[in-house]
Design a protein around this motif. Structure first.
Motif, PDB file in Angstrom:
ATOM      1  N   UNK A   9    -104.110  66.553  50.881  1.00  0.00           N
ATOM      2  CA  UNK A   9    -104.646  67.788  51.462  1.00  0.00           C
ATOM      3  C   UNK A   9    -105.375  67.538  52.777  1.00  0.00           C
ATOM      4  N   UNK A  10    -105.869  66.319  52.970  1.00  0.00           N
ATOM      5  CA  UNK A  10    -106.644  66.021  54.177  1.00  0.00           C
ATOM      6  C   UNK A  10    -106.140  64.771  54.880  1.00  0.00           C
ATOM      7  N   UNK A  11    -104.846  64.497  54.720  1.00  0.00           N
ATOM      8  CA  UNK A  11    -104.279  63.312  55.356  1.00  0.00           C
ATOM      9  C   UNK A  11    -102.824  63.559  55.721  1.00  0.00           C
ATOM     10  N   UNK A  12    -102.479  63.298  56.995  1.00  0.00           N
ATOM     11  CA  UNK A  12    -101.132  63.565  57.505  1.00  0.00           C
ATOM     12  C   UNK A  12    -100.636  62.333  58.240  1.00  0.00           C
ATOM     13  N   UNK A  35    -102.995  62.399  72.265  1.00  0.00           N
ATOM     14  CA  UNK A  35    -102.454  63.695  71.842  1.00  0.00           C
ATOM     15  C   UNK A  35    -103.028  64.107  70.486  1.00  0.00           C
ATOM     16  N   UNK A  36    -103.117  63.140  69.574  1.00  0.00           N
ATOM     17  CA  UNK A  36    -103.653  63.455  68.248  1.00  0.00           C
ATOM     18  C   UNK A  36    -105.141  63.772  68.314  1.00  0.00           C
ATOM     19  N   UNK A  37    -105.854  63.095  69.201  1.00  0.00           N
ATOM     20  CA  UNK A  37    -107.265  63.457  69.401  1.00  0.00           C
ATOM     21  C   UNK A  37    -107.381  64.893  69.909  1.00  0.00           C
ATOM     22  N   UNK A  48    -113.093  63.194  61.593  1.00  0.00           N
ATOM     23  CA  UNK A  48    -111.690  62.805  61.446  1.00  0.00           C
ATOM     24  C   UNK A  48    -111.527  61.353  61.900  1.00  0.00           C
ATOM     25  N   UNK A  49    -110.409  60.754  61.508  1.00  0.00           N
ATOM     26  CA  UNK A  49    -110.096  59.377  61.900  1.00  0.00           C
ATOM     27  C   UNK A  49    -108.603  59.277  62.164  1.00  0.00           C
ATOM     28  N   UNK A  50    -108.236  58.590  63.260  1.00  0.00           N
ATOM     29  CA  UNK A  50    -106.833  58.381  63.630  1.00  0.00           C
ATOM     30  C   UNK A  50    -106.582  56.878  63.658  1.00  0.00           C
ATOM     31  N   UNK A  51    -105.527  56.442  62.973  1.00  0.00           N
ATOM     32  CA  UNK A  51    -105.238  55.014  62.900  1.00  0.00           C
ATOM     33  C   UNK A  51    -103.745  54.787  63.051  1.00  0.00           C
ATOM     34  N   UNK A  81    -101.815  57.737  61.241  1.00  0.00           N
ATOM     35  CA  UNK A  81    -102.415  58.499  60.156  1.00  0.00           C
ATOM     36  C   UNK A  81    -103.600  59.284  60.705  1.00  0.00           C
ATOM     37  N   UNK A  82    -103.651  60.571  60.360  1.00  0.00           N
ATOM     38  CA  UNK A  82    -104.776  61.426  60.727  1.00  0.00           C
ATOM     39  C   UNK A  82    -105.422  61.905  59.440  1.00  0.00           C
TER      40      UNK A  82
END
Length: 277
Positions: A9-12, A35-37, A48-51, A81-82
């Protein structure tokens, strides 16, 4: 191509794939993360966290280690991963516009309920697309500039290699001009030392036998350094060899006249010249 996979639900998971005719550059990885930021800002995510998890590259530029840890290199695609924390955020589309209702196009409306108060924000998709297009053009210009700089770098490296080859040749020639030793003469021993600051030097010494009863020794220091000074060094050797007179003053007089005529005030040399009896 972009594929989006929902992990929870909170991870894409975002999967970027290149067309076969395109080659990935290391700064594309930074661009995708940017772009994801921007996406997280669009949705007003507070936490949020982007990896990055995978990339087609075989290594990441040293100044961009913040992209992620344990990245799988040499993969078939770029994957990010976001993940975000749950928030009271609602998103909807509308055909309203912020500025001109007659120029209708889709906008995104976000609302967040905090302490029984609802905050509403409107994000114009047209503005986002326009800015994205500008960023794409800037990225293209950056890539073109990088290619131009690479071309300049290659040309500079070729010239440096050519100059290094010429300097090595000049160094070997100068080694032949300057004697390694001054041999013993009539019970007198000489010690010499010569260490150029660069490949070639403006310092110079030489000796000139006068039959059996005299020996001339010259020590010179040419103005400047490098190739111009080495050229004057070679000229000095030639002049001292041509004008071996019985008095140092006569030798200097003739050498000075010829030297000034040849050098044209583009340099000078200071010398000590000794005749040993």
């Amino acid at each position: 191509y972009l594929n989006v996979k929902t992990l929870s639900d909170h991870k894409v998971l975002f999967v970027f794939k290149y067309l076969p005719e395109y080659q990935e550059k290391w700064y594309d990885a930074v661009f995708f993360q940017g772009m994801l930021n921007g996406l997280a800002v669009l949705f007003e995510l507070k936490t949020f966290a982007i990896r990055m998890t995978k990339t087609k590259l075989f290594g990441i530029h040293v100044s961009h280690k913040e992209l992620g840890e344990d990245i799988q290199f040499g993969a078939d695609s770029n994957e990010y991963e976001l993940e975000w924390s749950e928030d009271n955020l609602f998103l909807s589309r509308s055909r309203l516009t912020k500025d001109d209702v007659s120029n209708r196009h889709r906008v995104m409306i976000t609302s967040r309920i905090d302490s029984q108060l609802e905050e509403i924000s409107i994000v114009d998709v047209k503005d986002v697309v326009r800015r994205s297009r500008e960023l794409a053009i800037e990225n293209r210009d950056l890539e073109a500039a990088v290619e131009v700089l690479k071309s300049f770098k290659q040309e500079l490296e070729k010239k440096q290699l050519s100059m290094a080859k010429d300097l090595r040749l000049a160094k070997n020639i100068q080694k032949g001009l300057i004697p390694e030793i001054i041999p013993d003469w009539n019970g007198i021993q000489f010690w010499t030392g010569f260490t150029p600051m660069q490949e070639v030097s403006g310092d110079y010494y030489d000796y000139f036998p006068y039959h059996t009863n005299k020996l001339g020794v010259a020590v010179c220091d040419v103005s400047g350094h490098g190739v111009p000074a080495a050229f004057i060094t070679a000229l000095s050797k030639l002049l001292f060899s041509n004008f071996k007179k019985t008095k140092p003053s006569e030798t200097f007089k003739l050498i000075n006249r010829e030297f000034l005529d040849l050098v044209k005030q583009q340099g000078y040399t200071t010398c000590v010249y000794v005749l040993i009896h």
